[in-house]
Design an enzyme around this catalytic site. Structure first.
Site, mmCIF file in Angstrom:
data_model
loop_
_atom_site.group_PDB
_atom_site.id
_atom_site.type_symbol
_atom_site.label_atom_id
_atom_site.label_comp_id
_atom_site.label_asym_id
_atom_site.label_seq_id
_atom_site.Cartn_x
_atom_site.Cartn_y
_atom_site.Cartn_z
ATOM 1 N N SER A 1 -9.580 2.208 2.569
ATOM 2 C CA SER A 1 -8.600 2.893 1.735
ATOM 3 C C SER A 1 -7.528 1.971 1.142
ATOM 4 O O SER A 1 -6.718 2.414 0.326
ATOM 5 C CB SER A 1 -7.905 3.995 2.532
ATOM 6 N N SER B 1 -10.423 0.061 6.738
ATOM 7 C CA SER B 1 -9.729 0.122 5.457
ATOM 8 C C SER B 1 -9.120 -1.185 4.979
ATOM 9 O O SER B 1 -8.571 -1.235 3.882
ATOM 10 C CB SER B 1 -8.637 1.204 5.509
ATOM 11 N N LYS C 1 0.833 -1.201 0.000
ATOM 12 C CA LYS C 1 0.000 0.000 0.000
ATOM 13 C C LYS C 1 0.866 1.249 0.000
ATOM 14 O O LYS C 1 1.865 1.341 0.715
ATOM 15 C CB LYS C 1 -0.932 -0.009 1.219
#
Length: 590
Positions: free
Chosen positions: A287, A311, A215
């Protein structure tokens, strides 16, 4: 459009109501303000008493905080109010980098409670992976527990596995908008090194030679880490994050940086909206948007995600991945963007439950550079028979629940667990949101004070820019009482988990996603089935008036007592085996 200087000055000075500050040293402090403010790009406060704060100003401000003072009390508050405001302005002018954590540190452990000591050991399920498939897509979609065995048996090389994924990224990533940066040079170099090491008899573990995505809020030295946001789109990391180092030590192969919703919120980033492979018309949620999308589409072996308040779980729900959010403090956040110091967690996103165990084993461990890091061993037995396991649930959660959630509950029952009714008290759990709102506003104060929050792509009322501005009006007294409520919720959750090995329920039922994030309890999102859904917005509602629906995946949540991820991993594998949906693939990517 950028704000006017007048508006920025008002933001900088702020509105403060409380006891009077000390006036001593104001002249020297003002000079210091100007030099510090100039260095960080924020306008320094004016040294005057003409801010226009009157008794009428206070009377209007009282409405924001639901308090009421008399005229005499307001006049008393006004004495020295300029000093109070100026003190706040001096604080804002001090440079506070994103990695600077607050002095007060959240600890999920309850006083007087002892936690089981664990060795660092993961026992595999012992299943036979079968031969390496002939089709490259079949290899790419294989869970990493199979790939690890093939690699160790020299049935496939890390080089070939990496090239398969790089080719799939080249063909599919643009459509899904799930990668910010692809790192083929790093990937091939690390793959070749893994092959050499295994040939020499040096085996690092289950992730040795497995390609993955990271990420984009987690740093890799010399590689962009954009945080998904326009103001940071050219940011280059200076050093590896702790998690990056741990994965390199485990022999994992970095394919690139997967997209994150801007500043770890949603699936919209500075250059696009990350897509759900099962319905590319909609976003992948966030996210950890790119991590879930790329894993679901078979572009990586596994991915690393982060969760502050959903997330990992939410994009796993949207994309049909298995997501493991570990106990708070188990995995170091050093070198990862800080959004909310008391909530941020780093975890695994993969295509099978067993895979998430191997990833957590690699990234678990104490880090003295992370003030919230805890030293805790991690044990998991994927061959464990779950018969007799006590699993809590609330029958009300399953009234009208999705078919997939019911299927997961029935699979747990069929596996021989003892279902035990549990519930949480009726408390204002939504009041806890003030924690993430205030901490995030503090972490990105510079964007608000300089007006650079206008550069963020998402500017709707629920988006960060508006949330951060609104957070300026959270009472400090209320924030402390929110923290006291959080302690109350921690105590209640401790009672709920007492006497059970795990809990099961729909992801968002009974405020459990909120509760367990704020208490620090681990969660495993397990793929449990499918549903017919229209194209959805980031918040789950229908995106248009069309009656067209798509078959999309569904996941169910398992929660465990603190540090007992092994329980939900064993239970999740048992549920996964009985439901038989984990190997299904999204059309167009198979």
């Amino acid at each position: 459009m950028a704000r006017s200087n007048t508006t920025r000055r008002r933001l900088l000075q702020g509105l403060a109501v409380g006891t009077a500050g000390l006036a001593a040293g104001r002249a020297g402090a003002q000079q210091q303000d100007e030099s510090i403010a100039s260095a960080v790009g924020v306008e320094a406060p004016a040294n005057d008493a003409g801010r226009g704060i009157t008794a009428e100003t206070l009377a209007e401000a009282e409405k924001l905080f639901d308090v009421r003072y008399s005229d005499a009390e307001r006049e008393q508050i006004l004495i020295g109010i300029d000093d109070w405001v100026e003190r706040s302005a001096r604080l804002r002018a001090v440079n506070k980098p994103n990695g600077l954590a607050p002095a007060c540190v959240f600890d999920p452990r309850l006083p007087g409670v002892s936690y089981r000591e664990q060795e660092n050991a993961v026992r595999s399920s012992g299943r036979d992976p079968g031969p390496v498939p002939s089709g490259e897509a079949d290899i790419a979609f294989a869970p990493i527990w199979k790939q690890a065995i093939w690699l160790r048996q020299d049935d496939i090389t890390s080089r070939r596995l990496t090239e398969i994924y790089l080719d799939r990224i080249a063909r599919h990533a643009d459509r899904l908008e799930c990668f910010v940066t692809v790192t083929p040079e790093i990937a091939l170099r690390e793959a070749d090194q893994a092959d050499r090491e295994r040939a020499e008899g040096h085996y690092r573990g289950a992730l040795h030679g497995i390609p993955y995505g990271l990420k984009d809020i987690i740093d890799v030295a010399g590689v962009r880490a954009t945080w998904g946001a326009t103001p940071y789109r050219d940011r280059i990391a200076e050093a590896d994050a702790h998690v990056t180092q741990r994965l390199r030590e485990a022999g994992a192969v970095l394919l690139g940086k997967t997209t994150s919703g801007a500043i770890a919120y949603g699936d919209r980033w500075f250059d696009g909206i990350t897509r759900n492979p099962w319905n590319p018309n909609e976003g992948s949620s966030g996210s950890s948007a790119g991590s879930a999308s790329a894993t679901s589409a078979g572009l990586v072996g596994f991915a690393i995600g982060t969760e502050t308040l959903g997330s990992i779980v939410s994009p796993s729900q949207r994309c049909g991945t298995n997501g493991l959010r570990p106990t708070f403090g188990r995995v170091s956040r050093t070198g990862a963007m800080a959004l909310c110091w008391s909530l941020d967690k780093i975890g695994a996103i993969a295509r099978s439950v067993e895979d998430t165990a191997y990833v957590l084993a690699a990234i678990n461990g104490h880090d003295p550079m992370d003030v919230s890091s805890l030293s805790a061993g991690f044990e998991a037995d994927l061959s464990r028979d779950v018969r007799g396991m006590r699993v809590g649930y609330n029958p009300a959660w399953f009234e009208g629940a999705a078919e997939a959630d019911m299927a997961a509950l029935n699979a747990a029952r069929d596996a021989g667990v003892e279902l035990v009714e549990r519930s949480m008290p009726d408390l204002p759990y939504d009041a806890l949101f003030a924690v993430v709102e205030a901490e995030a506003a503090a972490a990105f104060e510079e964007l608000t004070l300089t007006g650079r929050d206008d550069e963020l792509v998402w500017q709707d009322p629920p988006a960060w820019p508006n949330t951060w501005r609104r957070a300026r009006f959270i009472s400090a007294v209320d924030m402390i009482n929110v923290d006291r409520l959080r302690r109350q919720v921690m105590n209640a959750a401790g009672e709920m988990f007492d006497g059970v090995d795990a809990m099961i329920g729909p992801n968002f039922a009974g405020a459990m996603l909120v509760i367990t994030n704020y208490t620090g309890h681990p969660c495993l999102a397990v793929r449990s089935g499918y549903a017919q859904q229209p194209t959805r917005t980031i918040f789950g509602g229908a995106a248009d008036d069309s009656e067209t629906t798509f078959q999309v995946p569904h996941v169910t949540s398992l929660w465990a007592p603190l540090f007992e991820e092994g329980n939900i991993l064993a239970l999740g594998r048992a549920i996964e085996d009985r439901l038989g949906v984990v190997d299904d693939r999204p059309e167009g990517f198979a």
